[in-house]
Design a protein around this motif. Sequence first.
Motif, PDB file in Angstrom:
ATOM      1  N   THR A  13     -36.524  18.776  28.426  1.00  0.00           N
ATOM      2  CA  THR A  13     -36.933  19.643  29.522  1.00  0.00           C
ATOM      3  C   THR A  13     -37.537  18.883  30.695  1.00  0.00           C
ATOM      4  O   THR A  13     -37.854  19.493  31.715  1.00  0.00           O
ATOM      5  CB  THR A  13     -37.937  20.691  29.035  1.00  0.00           C
ATOM      6  OG1 THR A  13     -39.056  20.021  28.439  1.00  0.00           O
ATOM      7  CG2 THR A  13     -37.318  21.610  28.005  1.00  0.00           C
ATOM      8  N   CYS A  14     -37.710  17.578  30.589  1.00  0.00           N
ATOM      9  CA  CYS A  14     -38.251  16.822  31.717  1.00  0.00           C
ATOM     10  C   CYS A  14     -37.713  15.406  31.698  1.00  0.00           C
ATOM     11  O   CYS A  14     -37.105  14.976  30.719  1.00  0.00           O
ATOM     12  CB  CYS A  14     -39.782  16.823  31.704  1.00  0.00           C
ATOM     13  SG  CYS A  14     -40.501  15.753  30.439  1.00  0.00           S
ATOM     14  N   ALA A  16     -39.291  12.691  31.467  1.00  0.00           N
ATOM     15  CA  ALA A  16     -39.933  11.851  30.451  1.00  0.00           C
ATOM     16  C   ALA A  16     -39.236  11.979  29.101  1.00  0.00           C
ATOM     17  O   ALA A  16     -39.174  11.012  28.335  1.00  0.00           O
ATOM     18  CB  ALA A  16     -41.408  12.214  30.308  1.00  0.00           C
ATOM     19  N   CYS A  17     -38.703  13.160  28.824  1.00  0.00           N
ATOM     20  CA  CYS A  17     -37.888  13.340  27.618  1.00  0.00           C
ATOM     21  C   CYS A  17     -36.700  12.388  27.649  1.00  0.00           C
ATOM     22  O   CYS A  17     -36.409  11.699  26.674  1.00  0.00           O
ATOM     23  CB  CYS A  17     -37.322  14.747  27.542  1.00  0.00           C
ATOM     24  SG  CYS A  17     -38.508  16.050  27.398  1.00  0.00           S
TER      25      CYS A  17
HETATM   26 MO1  9UX Z   1     -40.364  16.354  28.293  1.00  0.00          MO
HETATM   27 MO2  9UX Z   1     -43.148  16.128  28.238  1.00  0.00          MO
HETATM   28  O1  9UX Z   1     -39.953  17.626  27.076  1.00  0.00           O
HETATM   29  O2  9UX Z   1     -44.198  16.252  26.704  1.00  0.00           O
HETATM   30  S1  9UX Z   1     -41.767  17.966  28.511  1.00  0.00           S
HETATM   31  S2  9UX Z   1     -41.604  14.629  27.574  1.00  0.00           S
END
Ligand code: 9UX
Length: 72
Positions: A13-14, A16-17
């Motif tokens: 979802t981001c 960083a994922c």
């Molecule tokens: Mo992305 Mo942040 O799923 O914990 S939302 S790494």
Amino acid sequence: SEAKALFSVLGMTCSACAGSVEKAVKRLPGIKEAAVDVLNNRAQVMFYPAFVNEETIRETIEDVGFEATLIN
Ligand code: 9UX
């Protein structure tokens, strides 16, 4: 020589994922390049089949916490 594998990766979802998936895959032996596209839920990996295979890469993505499926 090298091979290419494309995975569907669900649950990111981001950015960083995507970064955590890339980092984990790149830590495996035999990986030339890994590019994760969070917007399209895809991971493209170039690897050396003498050292690693699609299933090991897929399981590594799952270990990070995402559902991975080999597309081709
Ligand atoms: Mo992305 Mo942040 O799923 O914990 S939302 S790494």
